[in-house]
Design an enzyme around this catalytic site. Structure first.
Site, PDB file in Angstrom:
ATOM      1  CD  GLU A  90      70.894  94.839  47.567  1.00 40.74           C
ATOM      2  OE1 GLU A  90      70.474  94.466  46.452  1.00 40.74           O
ATOM      3  OE2 GLU A  90      70.449  95.838  48.140  1.00 40.74           O
ATOM      4  CG  ASP A  96      73.385  88.368  43.365  1.00 43.11           C
ATOM      5  OD1 ASP A  96      73.885  89.286  42.689  1.00 43.11           O
ATOM      6  OD2 ASP A  96      72.194  88.375  43.735  1.00 43.11           O
ATOM      7  CG  ASN A 130      72.552  99.399  49.562  1.00 41.51           C
ATOM      8  OD1 ASN A 130      73.684  98.923  49.669  1.00 41.51           O
ATOM      9  ND2 ASN A 130      71.528  98.684  49.106  1.00 41.51           N
ATOM     10  CG  HIS A 143      72.948  92.750  42.575  1.00 39.01           C
ATOM     11  ND1 HIS A 143      72.503  91.624  43.247  1.00 39.01           N
ATOM     12  CD2 HIS A 143      72.386  93.803  43.207  1.00 39.01           C
ATOM     13  CE1 HIS A 143      71.699  91.997  44.233  1.00 39.01           C
ATOM     14  NE2 HIS A 143      71.608  93.314  44.236  1.00 39.01           N
ATOM     15  CD  GLU A 175      68.364 100.178  43.684  1.00 43.11           C
ATOM     16  OE1 GLU A 175      67.311 100.453  43.089  1.00 43.11           O
ATOM     17  OE2 GLU A 175      68.771  99.010  43.823  1.00 43.11           O
TER      18      GLU A 175
HETATM   19  C1  XIL Z   1      64.858  92.409  45.240  1.00 37.93           C
HETATM   20  C2  XIL Z   1      64.318  91.171  45.936  1.00 37.93           C
HETATM   21  O1  XIL Z   1      65.354  90.228  46.038  1.00 37.93           O
HETATM   22  C3  XIL Z   1      63.144  90.595  45.183  1.00 37.93           C
HETATM   23  O2  XIL Z   1      62.544  89.541  45.913  1.00 37.93           O
HETATM   24  C4  XIL Z   1      62.104  91.684  44.897  1.00 37.93           C
HETATM   25  O3  XIL Z   1      61.086  91.158  44.087  1.00 37.93           O
HETATM   26  C5  XIL Z   1      62.745  92.872  44.220  1.00 37.93           C
HETATM   27  O4  XIL Z   1      63.825  93.346  44.993  1.00 37.93           O
HETATM   28  N1  XIL Z   1      68.512  95.943  44.863  1.00 37.93           N
HETATM   29  C6  XIL Z   1      67.965  96.030  46.121  1.00 37.93           C
HETATM   30  C7  XIL Z   1      67.131  94.922  46.623  1.00 37.93           C
HETATM   31  O5  XIL Z   1      68.299  96.970  46.874  1.00 37.93           O
HETATM   32  O6  XIL Z   1      66.142  95.363  47.537  1.00 37.93           O
HETATM   33  C8  XIL Z   1      66.494  94.137  45.496  1.00 37.93           C
HETATM   34  O7  XIL Z   1      65.821  93.010  46.055  1.00 37.93           O
HETATM   35  C9  XIL Z   1      67.528  93.723  44.483  1.00 37.93           C
HETATM   36  C10 XIL Z   1      68.210  94.926  43.899  1.00 37.93           C
END
Ligand code: XIL
Length: 370
Positions: free
Chosen positions: A264, A266, A200, A235, A159
């Site tokens: 990641e 979802d 990422n 996401h 990020e």
């Molecule tokens: C999130 C986790 O799922 C949570 O448990 C934590 O509180 C915050 O981070 N992008 C990312 C991940 O790269 O590391 C994040 O994970 C979600 C967004």
């Protein structure tokens, strides 16, 4: 007449039985799972939280090795956890994760070496540039070299970009300058040669951010530093998955000579007033924003199944470019989206429900491989 019966066995395998009612003959086929169904296409991963790493949840412990062949630690390798003080590292849980994965023949993606969020307090407070550079170097050297040969890959930088493709104004940019990304990859390569190294981000399938991501990768490559892939976090939201942008991004990143991963995944079912996955962004709690606390209508689960099916169709079309698809959690009850960006909601973003039963989305993703 025939019908499919799907059940989770004690071993966590989802077993498909073909029951021929007319002949009363029941044939139990071989166990099927996501990782097996997609074994010739790409790895199927999940994020793991602490109880899962420690195998304290028997249902998760049974299901994970059956369904997934890649894992990403949800939190334990982030700097605030693994490096809480200047001269103190807490490797216990990450070591357990690596041992757990080795036991089950699962690949580990380390997450993440350099990220502005979930940084330890001491690092945020460093004022002096040289001390900050020392923290940066020590952190990468110590963490990456400990897991050399033990993790398959690292999200080296997470990020670093704004939505418009410019560099995010983070402590790393402030103290080290925009060469920090290249420097992070250089250090990671030295500390852990042979490990795949990725950039990422979320929303980096969106055109402007994608352009920024391409420029960032080109900069690393132009410096003669190795970068192996780009992770698109994925996401996304029900009914609003940006298929065209995703496909264009897969093609664009692949054209740079990179592997592409969805890291990641979802599909969120609840409303919110912004897009993206900045963990520092929050929204005020309001009962209207938690409409499915007592259950979700089947019509929405069907819509989610269609979104997931269309996504996996796209991933299969580009399986020569995609090396891994990782879900951000095992089941709906364990998803971070129950607590972010609004605490205490009941969300339904993954393929398994709160009881670890496969949802319509699971069947839809599996059906593509029948
Ligand atoms: C999130 C986790 O799922 C949570 O448990 C934590 O509180 C915050 O981070 N992008 C990312 C991940 O790269 O590391 C994040 O994970 C979600 C967004």
């Amino acid at each position: 007449m025939k019908k499919f019966i799907l059940k989770i066995t004690a071993a966590g395998a989802i077993v498909a039985s073909l029951a021929y009612c007319s002949t009363a003959k029941k044939i139990t086929t071989t166990a099927v799972s996501l990782k097996d169904a997609y074994k010739n296409d790409f790895l199927i991963g999940t994020a793991l939280n602490t109880p899962q790493i420690e195998e304290r949840d028997p249902k998760a412990a049974a299901l994970i090795p059956v369904q997934f062949n890649a894992v990403t630690p949800e939190n334990c390798m982030k700097a605030e956890n693994i490096h809480p003080q200047w001269d103190q590292y807490t490797f216990d849980l990450s070591d357990k994760l690596v041992a757990y994965a080795a036991k089950h023949n699962i690949k580990v993606n380390g997450h993440t070496l350099i990220w502005h969020s979930q940084l330890p307090q001491f690092a945020r407070r460093i004022k002096d540039v040289d001390s900050f550079k020392t923290f940066f170097t020590n952190h990468i050297n110590t963490v990456a070299s400990r897991y050399k040969g033990k993790v398959f890959s690292w999200d080296v930088v997470n990020e670093a970009l704004n939505e418009d493709g410019t560099m995010r104004k983070s402590i790393f940019l402030d103290k080290i300058g925009d060469g920090f990304v290249t420097e992070a990859f250089r250090l990671a390569e030295k500390a852990s040669p042979g490990t795949e190294l990725y950039y990422n981000d979320y929303n980096n399938e969106q055109p402007k951010k994608r352009e920024g991501c391409i420029a960032l990768v080109k900069k690393v490559q132009a410096a003669g530093v190795r970068i192996d892939g780009v992770g698109i976090q994925g996401h996304w939201h029900l009914g609003r998955v940006p298929f065209k942008d995703i496909e264009e991004s897969i093609l664009a990143y692949h054209a740079l000579g990179l592997k592409v991963m969805i890291t990641e995944l979802d599909i969120e079912m609840l409303p919110r007033n912004f897009q993206g996955a900045d963990v520092n962004q929050r929204q005020a709690s309001n009962p209207a924003l938690n409409p499915y606390a007592n259950g979700i209508p089947d019509s929405l689960l069907q819509q989610q199944a269609a979104d997931y099916a269309n996504l996996f169709k796209l991933f299969l079309k580009h399986k020569d470019k995609i090396t891994r698809v990782t879900f951000w959690g095992v089941n709906d009850g364990q998803s971070w989206l129950n607590g972010w960006p609004i605490p205490g909601r009941t969300n339904y973003p993954l393929l398994f429900d709160r009881a670890f039963n496969p949802k319509p989305a699971y069947h839809a993703v599996m059906a593509l491989k029948k």
